[in-house]
Design an enzyme around this catalytic site. Structure first.
Site, PDB file in Angstrom:
ATOM      1  CG  MET A   1      -1.954  -1.082   1.216  1.00  0.00           C
ATOM      2  SD  MET A   1      -3.130  -0.908  -0.096  1.00  0.00           S
ATOM      3  CE  MET A   1      -3.981   0.575   0.409  1.00  0.00           C
ATOM      4  CB  CYS A   2       2.659   3.210   1.855  1.00  0.00           C
ATOM      5  SG  CYS A   2       0.977   3.827   1.991  1.00  0.00           S
ATOM      6  NE  ARG A   3       6.745  -0.646  -0.354  1.00  0.00           N
ATOM      7  CZ  ARG A   3       6.931  -1.907   0.062  1.00  0.00           C
ATOM      8  NH1 ARG A   3       8.027  -2.574  -0.287  1.00  0.00           N
ATOM      9  NH2 ARG A   3       6.025  -2.506   0.803  1.00  0.00           N
TER      10      ARG A   3
ATOM     11  CG  ASN B   1       3.638  -0.499   3.847  1.00  0.00           C
ATOM     12  OD1 ASN B   1       2.701  -0.508   3.058  1.00  0.00           O
ATOM     13  ND2 ASN B   1       4.651  -1.351   3.773  1.00  0.00           N
TER      14      ASN B   1
END
Length: 252
Positions: free
Chosen positions: A1-3, A115
């Site tokens: 979903m994110c970094r 995340n």
């Protein structure tokens, strides 16, 4: 979903951490190598950093993709810091709330990123939100799952929990309330870093001789000193030491 990525160590230009490496956070926004959920992190970004002698971090956040922000490129080239946390975002719900929803979140001396995603948001965790002091809920920067997670972590920090406990206990509560959630959390106070691996990749690079440590969703280069953190693990790190604790000891 994110970094996301956090660093403590000798003062360096932000670009050396975030944009210069071959597989930097900027590249991870459009071409991550180890992201398990989602493929493009174009729903905003943010970077927080500490200036010498000031315990309260500065932030720069935008709702646009990091690769298209020329101001960030200038900041990364000239701003130097000995501690930073940055993230690129793939929103749980498309179009949710712009800059206010972009990590890092902040409160006092702390910077935080999440995340992942809360399964069944928001219904599954409504009781946890209700258990927080009303002022904390009203102060949420955004009505996103990550903002609620941050409120839970910040509540514990303000009552005196150390960084590791402030992450581990909310993970326990959230995992019980919403099984299947992804809870990779990242936190720093400018001196130390705490993080959880829970549903997505997490790595660290420790260099005790240089008194620096990097904790990131994935390596930004092919340095053989990068180590992967096992899933369901709490990481706590200082400039010269990294400790890993299985979360299954405290989280069922």
């Amino acid at each position: 979903m994110c970094r996301h990525i956090a660093y403590v160590g000798p003062e360096v230009p932000l670009g050396r951490l975030l944009s210069d490496p071959e597989y930097s956070l900027v590249r991870q926004s459009w071409g991550p190598r180890r992201q398990r959920h989602g493929t493009v992190n174009a729903d905003g970004f943010g970077v927080g950093w500490y200036a010498e002698g000031d315990p309260v971090p500065a932030r720069y956040r935008r709702a646009r993709p990091i690769w298209g922000d020329l101001t960030f490129a200038d900041l990364a080239r000239v701003v130097r810091s000995g501690a930073a946390l940055a993230a690129v975002r793939d929103a749980t719900l498309a179009g949710a709330e712009g800059e206010a929803a972009a990590a890092p979140f902040t409160g006092g001396r702390w910077l935080f990123s999440h995340n992942g995603a809360i399964r069944g948001w928001p219904d599954t965790v409504a009781p946890l939100a209700a258990a927080l002091p009303p002022a904390d809920v009203l102060a949420l920067a955004a009505t996103t799952d990550s903002a609620l997670v941050w409120a839970m972590v910040l509540h514990r920090l303000r009552r005196g929990d150390d960084l590791g406990t402030a992450l581990a206990e909310p993970v326990r509560e959230l995992a019980e309330a919403a099984p299947g959630s992804r809870l990779n959390l990242l936190l720093t106070d400018g001196r130390s870093i705490a993080a959880t691996a829970w549903g997505d990749s997490l790595w660290y690079l420790a260099d005790p001789a240089a008194q620096r440590v990097v904790v990131a969703s994935e390596p930004y280069d092919d340095d053989p000193r990068w180590h992967e953190v096992p899933d369901r693990t709490l990481l706590t790190a200082h400039r010269t030491r990294v400790d890993l604790t299985p979360l299954k000891e405290t989280v069922q």
